[in-house]
Scaffold this active site. Structure first.
Site, PDB file in Angstrom:
ATOM      1  N   GLU A 104       2.808   3.820  -2.894  1.00 41.14           N
ATOM      2  CA  GLU A 104       1.784   2.805  -2.652  1.00 41.14           C
ATOM      3  C   GLU A 104       1.779   1.815  -3.814  1.00 41.14           C
ATOM      4  O   GLU A 104       2.388   2.051  -4.869  1.00 41.14           O
ATOM      5  CB  GLU A 104       0.426   3.502  -2.508  1.00 41.14           C
ATOM      6  CG  GLU A 104      -0.774   2.597  -2.264  1.00 41.14           C
ATOM      7  CD  GLU A 104      -0.645   1.779  -0.990  1.00 41.14           C
ATOM      8  OE1 GLU A 104       0.111   0.780  -1.039  1.00 41.14           O
ATOM      9  OE2 GLU A 104      -1.288   2.110   0.015  1.00 41.14           O
ATOM     10  N   HIS A 135       0.365   8.422   5.857  1.00 39.70           N
ATOM     11  CA  HIS A 135      -0.007   9.802   5.549  1.00 39.70           C
ATOM     12  C   HIS A 135      -1.427  10.116   6.039  1.00 39.70           C
ATOM     13  O   HIS A 135      -2.211   9.227   6.388  1.00 39.70           O
ATOM     14  CB  HIS A 135       0.084  10.045   4.046  1.00 39.70           C
ATOM     15  CG  HIS A 135      -0.840   9.158   3.252  1.00 39.70           C
ATOM     16  ND1 HIS A 135      -2.190   9.398   3.127  1.00 39.70           N
ATOM     17  CD2 HIS A 135      -0.604   8.010   2.557  1.00 39.70           C
ATOM     18  CE1 HIS A 135      -2.751   8.458   2.386  1.00 39.70           C
ATOM     19  NE2 HIS A 135      -1.800   7.591   2.033  1.00 39.70           N
TER      20      HIS A 135
END
Length: 209
Positions: free
Chosen positions: A82, A10
């Protein structure tokens, strides 16, 4: 036809102090939005069958830059988050050294093995990512898909694809907007890995042992 996974980290978040942001839901920085616009332009000619992302806003918002021009839905999966930093979420490494000195030492000595207090270790990330990856591979075999995810998630996928030791994945630099192209010619073939860092215009081979 080969199966191709494009793994994209990202865009940049607003984190000048390098705080630990795992499950904390922080947005993209304006620079991160610009990064994703540039990455989307770079991949505009790539035909994608599907786009997947984690449920964290920095990944979801990044994925939209690729989905909207193609009229594709973004498929959102919590399994692609994550690593969970647990009690050290939002702390700087200096904070961790001060308040969690044992964790700080373990993190430096064996970053692929450390378990964060109240959070996860790399093996936990693999345990949720690998079943997801097997399902995604089954659903999108012999097609090109984009996974807009996080550096920890990307490393878990690399370890699964190659069978390398977890610490070996730490040798691969994964910055904001970096892309890894993972190609499998047929179901039982080894994955071929290539990287295109943000700002680059071509893929180069990556070897993991």
């Amino acid at each position: 036809m080969p199966t191709i996974w494009l793994l994209l980290r990202h865009g940049k978040t607003d984190n000048p102090e390098q705080r630990c942001y795992g499950w904390r839901d922080v947005p993209l920085h304006p620079d991160g939005q610009a990064q994703m616009q540039q990455c989307a332009a770079k991949l505009q000619a790539v035909r994608l069958a599907a786009i997947a992302t984690s449920d964290l806003v920095r990944a979801r918002d990044s994925a939209r830059y690729f989905a909207l021009p193609r009229s594709l839905d973004v498929q959102v999966f919590a399994a692609l988050r994550e690593i969970d930093f647990g009690q050290i979420e939002g702390l700087t490494f200096r904070d961790v050294e001060e308040h969690y000195p044992v964790t700080a030492r373990e993190w430096v000595a064996a970053p692929a093995a450390v378990r964060f207090p109240g959070g996860e270790c790399f093996a936990d990330v693999r345990a949720r990512v690998i079943p997801w990856a097997r399902n995604w591979l089954r659903d999108w075999e012999q097609q090109t898909t984009l996974l807009v995810i996080h550096s920890g998630t990307m490393r878990a996928l690399l370890q699964w694809m190659t069978g390398c030791e977890p610490h070996a994945t730490l040798m691969v630099k994964i910055g904001y907007g970096d892309i890894l192209r993972c190609t499998q010619e047929h179901l039982d073939a080894p994955w071929q890995l290539e990287a295109m860092p943000y700002g680059a215009t071509a893929f180069t081979s990556v070897a993991l042992e």
